[in-house]
Design a protein around this motif. Structure first.
Motif, PDB file in Angstrom:
ATOM      1  N   GLY A  94       0.832  -1.176  -0.005  1.00 61.89           N
ATOM      2  CA  GLY A  94       0.031   0.009  -0.226  1.00 61.89           C
ATOM      3  C   GLY A  94       0.781   1.145   0.089  1.00 61.89           C
ATOM      4  O   GLY A  94       1.808   1.265  -0.548  1.00 61.89           O
ATOM      5  N   THR A  95       0.293   2.292   0.462  1.00 61.96           N
ATOM      6  CA  THR A  95       0.851   3.745   0.143  1.00 61.96           C
ATOM      7  C   THR A  95       2.305   3.632   1.137  1.00 61.96           C
ATOM      8  O   THR A  95       3.045   4.126   0.524  1.00 61.96           O
ATOM      9  N   LEU A  96       2.373   3.033   2.463  1.00 57.71           N
ATOM     10  CA  LEU A  96       3.717   3.356   3.077  1.00 57.71           C
ATOM     11  C   LEU A  96       4.794   2.479   2.213  1.00 57.71           C
ATOM     12  O   LEU A  96       5.857   3.014   2.100  1.00 57.71           O
ATOM     13  N   ALA A  97       4.254   1.113   1.772  1.00 57.91           N
ATOM     14  CA  ALA A  97       5.135   0.471   1.305  1.00 57.91           C
ATOM     15  C   ALA A  97       5.776   0.962  -0.083  1.00 57.91           C
ATOM     16  O   ALA A  97       6.779   1.116  -0.424  1.00 57.91           O
ATOM     17  N   ASN A  98       4.868   1.835  -0.860  1.00 56.17           N
ATOM     18  CA  ASN A  98       5.258   2.360  -1.949  1.00 56.17           C
ATOM     19  C   ASN A  98       6.066   3.586  -1.717  1.00 56.17           C
ATOM     20  O   ASN A  98       7.171   4.083  -2.400  1.00 56.17           O
ATOM     21  N   ILE A  99       5.863   4.301  -0.656  1.00 60.99           N
ATOM     22  CA  ILE A  99       6.742   5.547  -0.136  1.00 60.99           C
ATOM     23  C   ILE A  99       8.250   4.987   0.292  1.00 60.99           C
ATOM     24  O   ILE A  99       9.083   5.751   0.128  1.00 60.99           O
ATOM     25  N   SER A 100       8.158   3.900   1.034  1.00 59.24           N
ATOM     26  CA  SER A 100       9.375   3.258   1.553  1.00 59.24           C
ATOM     27  C   SER A 100      10.080   2.895   0.211  1.00 59.24           C
ATOM     28  O   SER A 100      11.442   3.374   0.292  1.00 59.24           O
ATOM     29  N   ASP A 101       9.797   2.649  -0.874  1.00 59.54           N
ATOM     30  CA  ASP A 101      10.403   2.167  -1.920  1.00 59.54           C
ATOM     31  C   ASP A 101      11.048   3.397  -2.592  1.00 59.54           C
ATOM     32  O   ASP A 101      12.015   3.436  -3.184  1.00 59.54           O
ATOM     33  N   ALA A 102       9.990   4.286  -2.651  1.00 62.46           N
ATOM     34  CA  ALA A 102      10.550   5.556  -3.357  1.00 62.46           C
ATOM     35  C   ALA A 102      11.743   6.363  -2.496  1.00 62.46           C
ATOM     36  O   ALA A 102      12.522   6.787  -3.051  1.00 62.46           O
ATOM     37  N   LEU A 103      11.611   6.237  -1.329  1.00 62.62           N
ATOM     38  CA  LEU A 103      12.615   6.947  -0.387  1.00 62.62           C
ATOM     39  C   LEU A 103      13.883   6.129  -0.564  1.00 62.62           C
ATOM     40  O   LEU A 103      15.079   6.672  -0.631  1.00 62.62           O
ATOM     41  N   ARG A 104      13.886   4.809  -0.446  1.00 60.07           N
ATOM     42  CA  ARG A 104      14.918   4.141  -0.610  1.00 60.07           C
ATOM     43  C   ARG A 104      15.783   4.373  -2.093  1.00 60.07           C
ATOM     44  O   ARG A 104      16.854   4.334  -1.939  1.00 60.07           O
ATOM     45  N   SER A 105      14.816   4.399  -3.084  1.00 56.88           N
ATOM     46  CA  SER A 105      15.405   4.661  -4.431  1.00 56.88           C
ATOM     47  C   SER A 105      16.295   6.113  -4.545  1.00 56.88           C
ATOM     48  O   SER A 105      17.336   6.110  -5.183  1.00 56.88           O
ATOM     49  N   ASN A 106      15.689   6.831  -3.864  1.00 57.07           N
ATOM     50  CA  ASN A 106      16.504   8.172  -3.923  1.00 57.07           C
ATOM     51  C   ASN A 106      17.490   8.228  -2.429  1.00 57.07           C
ATOM     52  O   ASN A 106      18.095   9.688  -2.525  1.00 57.07           O
TER      53      ASN A 106
END
Length: 1562
Positions: A94-106
């Motif tokens: 969900g939202t937090l998992a997607n945000i976590s992936d985005a944060l990790r990528s940057n």
């Protein structure tokens, strides 16, 4: 927490009012609270003036369009040491998992946790409110009238320390000098200021597999390393607090020893620490050696409390002795310490006194002085310690300086009267001077410490010291040597007297013992408690001297090895880190505590996050017990059934006595175990299917929660499973692993892992109930079961039998899998018995509890009771494996022994020693003798010989003689099957075949033509032109090629050209062949005579100017072709057993070559090589991840140069622009006029003194220059033939011209392109493009995407039978085909890249003088007939310098060799079946060696590509077909084993249906 200000943003007005009322109440409850509420929307553009310690986004992201942008905007409001915390509804993916992936990528590090909370819905009494809540919660509420209104809800928490935990940040200024000093490229250097920040870093390291290190003082050589995520704790964690009443010092993880000492001194206290004020907590956690240790113990002995972040990211506190155990000596291995509490002692002042003694130049004198020092220091009271320093002083030579530390802290000291201990005098030494006693506080001692100031006083050297010195040190813990153990003193004396590399190095003997030795070793991790001294060997060198760095580090390591291996109590671990040498030293760092520490490391840090510290690893002989068999595959492949059969076979068929050696475990067992522990259930109950189904939903939720909180959860489960499953030392069969195939080897704790891929056909899976489901079968987890890494799986089993019959699988386990399990247990020793070798210790199998039993079962599998009567085994390895066989078959066992060990009458057999003895000695030093009791073997008895391994066969032959001498006929001796014999030979000699580089023993002073080189790997050959004279005595027409003076070259726009002209001018002339006299003069360096009246029929034995014709005029010394003995041994054995795989040519047949490697690789093209044969060719070297695993494939580059001034620049380009220059060896055939032309070996950019970084200077061992007098040049074919003779078994072989520029990273790129063809027989070849507009010659950057393709050829030449096929203008363009090379029909000489066996199988013909045009179709057709395929690379590796003028060419020898070209062309056409006049004379020497193979018929080539030999014409417009059409038609015919295109299945025939001149591109 004291809230002083609260600012909230809320877009919903009604909620804002509620918030205002809430904050009013909070304000009343919290004194001094000031609340501000802004009832407005918060967006990514909102600006706030404050910088808050905590920015909270609490369920405020619902309905927002760009949630990530809001979070990033909110991060701007966070203070330097503040946090951003986000609460949001938790959903899988969900939202937090997607945000976590985005944060990790940057690169933004963060913590993500999931919390289960209970929500009471009883207050929601209206349907609208319940409906809104259900929509918000995304889950149904209980019915309105239900008694139970409690709902479990999952909340996600995401926490970020945005100002300090982003990998895109630059290295902080305070650690910039550290990073620069270490010259490393860390993954990142961060300075987290909060616990959450540190946890985020640990979490990220777990997820990405990056090692984590801690910067405390920054003195360790391992805190900044390549690929390491380094945490600098100094900015936020350096606070020191002293509790004087409790006598405790609380220090942050970033505090230094100097800070602790200063804080304690303010309260009249002292903490036993090291002797460097800038050192951090790593010193304390590793032990802490200093002048106070003798009285108060080590620093680690006084640790009372540790607060730390564990490897799994949890905040933990260690306070009990059990919890503190690992931190007292090995703490850096077990977490990030954020606070440490140390015991302090009352001490105000200490007395010190320094004395200086001359050691002299006599080694015995130095040794005696050291023994005297040991005697004096050992007898001092516990309050005193006597350190010693050995260093170089300019005036006095070697000096022994001693420092007395008196910690008795008497009243006299405090009154300024130094009446304490006096410095004892070394009676056997010459004192230079002695300083008066002086009083110092603990802090002052940091400033006067001897070896930091007086010992390095610049005045002690006549010249100025270097501006910057680098250091390398190791500390060895030793016992006292005052009682006559003078060998310790001797080693130290030798170190400073004989081998000290420079005058800056020194040795510090730190006096410890007493209090530190009173601690029981098992009480702390620091287990070396019997030491009296810590000897610090320190090497220093000027920072700009790489050579001195190598010498100095070697000096330090050699002394450390000598002391530890012979006399040492142990090693001090503070200086140790990753690296082979440190890993070996670290096995001595913890004494008997090492096994316990390794077990703790495996349990607490299974992912090995903390590896930039002292390694915790058992010695090789104490390697972890057990082997893991990993079963992988897609669903319904039958993995569980395969695992069960493997377990049953291993436990029954291959095991006797009911012993179980194997068990099955699923990766899901580990998840269930964690869950059972969490909810208080018995794990065993989960074996009940009903219990498992009852908890299925909760178990799934638990797993998702664990994954969210810990991205490395799957890895930890795997590690836990392996550690628990192999405790008994057996074989663990693991199923269910999908994620993590990339690290199953690394995380097995040193255990061997055998990977098995189970595959099944669609029909077999359907029979088992499989139905395709895209959501499952196309999922990442299913794809993960099919590891894309080539060569990852050790075995593949095709499970297509749905009948349940186990026979085929059982046989496969016995014949394939079980032997692999045994092989995985074999220990490998690098550099033994010779440098570069890898010794495989077969006997290490016995260290596994199942080793002997499994090996004997496999040996017995193919034997029957009636096949033999007696078992014979040699001493001593054979006894181990023969004894179980004798017991199993109840047969007599005869033991062959070394000489003199058997009583009574014996028979003996001598032999030249084992293979390992031979490799150790380098040559046979003495004869060895095996003896057997006389008469123990009766005539006609059948004998089974058993030994541990078959290497050279010397021991086997000796046993053979013993048996046959007692009447047993040779036919009754059982030998290994041929296939196993071949594998054994190649395994035994793999180290030799992988050795690199292997020089052919030539350089720029060896001139071919001389006969002075007598090496065994050189041979004498006849010059090609001399051969023509010897065979053909009558004058005939010759073909004069070219006018000379212009340059011939390859061009994609015009074939082989002269200065851009498409056709080279030709002339015909009636001539006579060169005479022997003329050739003799040419070969001896003379010029052609002006008069043609001299006698041209010089006979054998006659001389010219006193020179013998045969010695000086006809023969040349050249390197032999690469032909290692192992391949010849296999080929000989094949012929002996009559299974050579082709037509065996008798030894006495004329012109039958005996090259072992050529016979091994398909008998000179009689048959296609097998994949195993092809794979056995080619060396690999350790180095990086660019090759196969941890190995790099080597590359041989052959360059033929004729008086080419750009040759050295080409060689420089090859090395300087390679990603891995260490993998490359270059062989240059340098044809020059000696004394006139610059040799290719001369560096292109000045001298090695002015520019030492050039390849010609630093890569000398990787470059061979074969210098040939230019007057001997008879064209490129013979020069390139000499180049092929310089090949020495490299994995790849490449050929290029001598005037090209390579692109950056060309080696990795061309190998990647070759591998993308998935064809072992692929050769990448083309006329490379010109440098102009294609490459930046200064940087190596490729400027163009175009490339040529080989598709244009036609006949040229006269009508006398010398017409030949010549490649002409080749089209060039941007390729249509991507991600793989494009197949093409023709081979090009200007660039060729492929496997090394291409050079072995298709070497340039030695007997083709004066050939230029025609060489390419010769090599191309011969390669085709051996099974090779040609491709043009998608991206070119190099670019050619075309259009050069004024460059000498080999045509200038035209008048010398003008008649030999006709015979060369006749031979060329005859060999490749393009001769139209059968009566044409040609040289038939070595016809098989340089001839056509039988894998493919050359007529097939002619038919497929429209070449009409009889009509001497070709079908036009072939280029229209070459490219996508040819790729589409031919690639599907690639053999499934990757061994080339199967032309037998190709029926295509090219016919030109379009007669225009337009050219296509591939």
């Amino acid at each position: 927490m004291h809230i002083v200000k609260y600012v909230a943003f809320e877009s919903d007005v009604s909620l804002a009012r509620l918030l205002i009322e809430t904050t009013k109440n909070v304000g009343k409850a919290v004194p001094g609270f000031l609340g501000e509420v802004h009832a407005e929307a918060f967006t990514s553009s909102t600006e706030v003036a404050i910088r808050a310690d905590i920015v909270l986004i609490c369920h405020s992201l619902y309905g927002q369009a760009n949630k990530l942008a809001i979070i990033q905007s909110a991060a701007r409001f966070v203070a330097k040491d503040g946090l951003l915390v986000v609460f949001h509804r938790w959903e899988q993916a969900g939202t937090l998992a997607n945000i976590s992936d985005a944060l990790r990528s940057n690169g933004t590090l963060h913590e993500l946790r999931r919390i289960n909370v209970k929500f009471n819905a009883s207050h929601l009494t209206n349907l609208e409110g319940r409906s809104t809540t259900e929509k918000y919660m995304k889950q149904k509420l209980p019915p309105l009238h239900s008694e139970n209104q409690i709902v479990q809800r999952s909340i996600g928490l995401l926490a970020i320390e945005p100002q300090n935990c982003c990998l895109t940040m630059q290295i902080p200024p305070q650690v910039g000098w550290v990073a620069k000093m270490k010259t490393s490229k860390p993954f990142g250097v961060l300075s987290p200021m909060t616990i959450v920040g540190i946890q985020s870093c640990v979490r990220h390291a777990s997820f990405c597999g990056a090692p984590l290190s801690v910067i405390g003082g920054g003195h360790s050589g391992h805190c900044i390393r390549d690929g390491t995520l380094s945490l600098d704790l100094r900015p936020g964690w350096s606070t020191v607090f002293v509790d004087p009443e409790a006598r405790l010092v609380h220090a942050g993880g970033g505090a230094t020893l100097g800070q602790i000492a200063k804080a304690a001194q303010c309260h009249g206290l002292v903490v036993p620490l090291g002797d460097r004020p800038g050192v951090g907590m790593g010193s304390v956690l590793s032990g802490g050696l200093g002048y106070l240790a003798r009285r108060f113990g080590l620093s680690c002995d006084n640790i009372t409390r540790v607060v730390y972040i564990s490897p799994d990211g949890k905040l933990s506190i260690a306070e009990t002795d059990e919890d503190l155990w690992c931190f007292r000596g090995a703490g850096s291995n077990f977490g990030v310490v954020v606070e440490i509490t140390l015991r302090a002692f009352p001490l105000v002042v200490m007395a010190t006194q320094d004395s200086f003694y001359a050691l002299g130049i006599n080694r015995d004198c130095i040794r005696a002085n050291l023994i005297e020092y040991a005697r004096v220091s050992y007898n001092l009271p516990i309050e005193a310690s006597l350190d010693a320093f050995i260093y170089h002083a300019n005036d006095e030579g070697m000096v022994l300086a001693t420092s007395l530390f008196d910690t008795s802290d008497t009243e006299e000291f405090r009154c300024g009267q130094l009446a304490g201990l006096q410095q004892p005098v070394l009676s056997n030494s010459q004192m230079i001077h002695q300083l008066n006693p002086s009083a110092h506080t603990p802090v002052q001692l940091f400033d006067r410490e001897l070896y930091m100031t007086p010992a390095f006083d610049p005045k002690r050297f006549a010249e100025s010291p270097p501006s910057k010195l680098r250091s390398f040190k190791r500390c060895i813990l030793l016992p006292t040597f005052h009682d006559g153990d003078g060998d310790i003193a001797k080693i130290l004396a030798d170190a400073v007297h004989c081998s000290m590399p420079n005058k800056w190095c020194y040795i510090h003997i730190l006096h410890v013992g007493k209090a530190s030795s009173l601690v029981v070793p098992a009480f702390t991790a620091f287990g070396n408690r019997s030491c009296e001294y810590a000897v610090v060997i320190t090497g220093l060198w000027p920072e700009d001297s790489k050579e001195m760095k190598v010498k100095t580090e070697s000096w330090v390591e050699n002394i450390a090895d000598c002391l530890v291996s012979v006399y040492g109590c142990g090693v001090y671990g503070a200086d140790l880190g990753p690296g082979d040498h440190d890993t070996l030293l670290a096995t001595h760092a913890f004494g008997s505590n090492l096994p316990k520490l390794v077990d703790l490391k495996n349990r607490l840090d299974p992912l090995r996050i903390f590896t930039s510290t002292c390694p915790l690893q058992l010695a090789p002989l104490l390697a972890p017990q057990g082997v893991v068999i990993l079963i992988c595959g897609r669903r319904f492949a039958g993995k569980d059934w395969v695992a069960s059969v493997i377990e049953r076979v291993l436990n029954t068929t291959l095991t006797s006595g009911g012993t179980r050696i194997a068990q099955i475990a699923s990766i899901s067992d580990s998840v269930k175990s964690h869950y059972a522990k969490e909810v208080g259930l018995d794990f065993v109950s989960f074996h009940d299917r009903a219990v498992k189904e009852l908890h299925r939903k909760e178990l799934t939720i638990f797993y998702e929660m664990c994954k969210a909180s810990d991205p490395a959860f799957d890895r930890r489960c795997y590690v836990d499973l392996v550690q628990q499953g192999t405790k008994s030392g057996g074989i663990l069969i693991v199923t269910g692993v999908r994620d993590g195939l990339d690290y199953v080897h690394e995380l097995a704790g040193g255990r061997a892992v055998v990977t098995v891929h189970v595959q099944a056909s669609r029909e077999a899976k359907c029979h088992r109930g499989w139905v395709f489901d895209s959501n499952i079968d196309d999922s990442k987890s299913e794809e993960a079961a099919e590891c894309a890494c080539e060569g990852f799986f050790d075995h593949t089993f095709h499970n297509n039998d749905s009948s349940g019959d186990e026979s085929a699988l059982s046989k496969w386990v016995i014949e394939e899998l079980a032997p692999t399990v045994l092989r995985s247990c074999v220990r490998q020793l690098k550099g033994y018995p010779t440098p570069g070798a890898i010794f495989k210790d077969i006997l290490s199998i016995t260290q596994q509890r199942f080793g002997i039993g499994l090996s004997s079962s496999l040996l017995a599998w193919g034997l029957h009771l009636d096949q033999f009567d007696i078992i014979l085994a040699p001493e001593a390895g054979g006894w181990i494996f023969a004894s179980p066989l004798a017991e199993r078959f109840q047969k007599p066992l005869l033991l062959a022994r070394r000489i003199g060990r058997l009583p009574g009458g014996v028979i003996s057999s001598d032999y030249s020693g084992s293979n390992i003895a031979f490799l150790k000695q380098g040559q046979i030093q003495a004869r060895h003798i095996l003896e057997l009791t006389a008469g123990c073997i009766q005539p006609c008895q059948r004998v089974l010989i058993v030994d541990d391994c078959l290497a050279s066969g010397r021991t086997l032959l000796a046993l053979f003689k013993l048996v046959t001498s007692q009447g047993a006929p040779p036919t009754t001796i059982q030998l290994l099957p041929l296939e196993e014999y071949e594998r054994s030979i190649l395994r035994t000699h793999r180290n030799e075949l992988d050795r690199f580089p292997i020089s052919v023993g030539i350089d720029d002073v060896n001139v071919v033509g001389e006969t002075t080189n007598s090496r065994d790997d050189w041979e004498t050959i006849e010059h090609p032109a001399a051969e023509v004279i010897r065979i053909f005595k009558d004058g005939e027409d010759g073909d004069v090629k070219g006018e000379g003076g212009e340059e011939d070259y390859h061009s994609p726009n015009g074939g082989k050209k002269k200065n851009g002209k498409g056709e080279r001018q030709r002339r015909r002339k009636k001539i006579t062949p060169i005479t022997a006299r003329e050739l003799a003069r040419a070969l001896s360096g003379g010029k052609r005579p002006k008069s043609d009246e001299e006698d041209g029929n010089l006979r054998r034995g006659e001389t010219i100017d006193g020179d013998d014709v045969d010695d000086g005029g006809r023969y040349m010394r050249v390197p032999k072709f690469w032909d290692p003995a192992p391949y010849g041994m296999i080929a000989d054995e094949r012929e002996r057993r009559g299974s050579g795989g082709g037509d065996i040519v008798p030894d006495d047949a004329p012109r039958q070559p005996r090259d072992g490697v050529r016979r091994y690789l398909g008998e000179y093209g009689t048959r296609l090589m097998t994949p195993d044969e092809a794979r056995s060719i080619g060396s690999r070297i350790p180095g990086g991840s660019g090759g196969d695993g941890d190995y790099l494939e080597t590359i041989f580059v052959a360059i033929a140069s004729y008086r080419d001034w750009q040759c050295s620049r080409t060689v420089e380009s090859i090395f300087s622009r390679a990603s891995h220059p260490e993998r490359i060896r270059v062989g240059v055939v340098d044809q020059i006029r000696i004394g006139i032309d610059d040799p290719c070996s001369r560096p292109p950019h000045g001298t090695c003194e002015s520019h030492p970084e050039q390849a010609a200077c630093v890569r000398t061992s990787q470059i061979d220059y074969l210098t040939v007098d230019a007057s001997l040049s008879v064209g490129p074919v013979f020069a390139r033939h000499l180049g092929h003779r310089m090949y020495r078994g490299e994995y790849f072989a490449m050929q290029s011209d001598a005037h090209v520029e390579f692109v950056m990273g060309w080696d990795d790129e061309i190998i990647e392109q070759w591998k993308s063809a998935r064809n072992e027989m692929a050769i990448l070849t083309a006329y490379v493009s010109g440098t102009e507009d294609h490459i930046n010659v200064e940087t190596g950057e490729r400027l163009s995407k175009s490339r040529p393709i080989m598709c244009m050829s036609d006949f040229e030449g006269g009508g006398d039978g010398t017409r030949h096929l010549r490649h002409g203008q080749q089209p060039e363009g941007v390729p249509y085909i991507h991600d793989m090379p494009t197949i093409e029909p023709f081979w090009a000489a200007g660039f060729s890249f492929g496997r090394g066996h291409f050079v072995v199988n298709v070497p340039y013909d030695q007997h083709l003088p004066w050939i230029f045009q025609g060489e390419e179709i010769s090599i191309g057709l011969r390669g085709f007939s051996y099974g090779y395929d040609y491709y043009t690379p998608e991206r070119q590796a190099c670019y050619h310098y075309y259009g050069r003028t004024g460059v000498p060419l080999f045509w200038e020898n035209n008048d010398i060799y003008r008649g030999s070209g006709t015979y060369g062309m006749n031979r060329l056409n005859a060999i490749i079946h393009m001769t139209v006049t059968p009566s044409t004379k040609w040289i038939r020497t070595d016809e098989l060696k340089y001839g056509i193979g039988k894998v493919r018929d050359v007529q097939k080539f002619f038919d497929v590509f429209g070449i009409h030999v009889k009509e001497q014409r070709v079908e036009g417009n072939l280029c229209r077909f070459v490219g996508r059409p040819m790729q589409a038609q031919f690639i599907p015919h690639l053999r499934s084993n990757g061994m080339g295109i199967d032309y037998d299945t190709i029926t295509f025939r090219y016919v030109d249906n379009k007669r225009d001149d337009a050219l296509g591109r591939g």
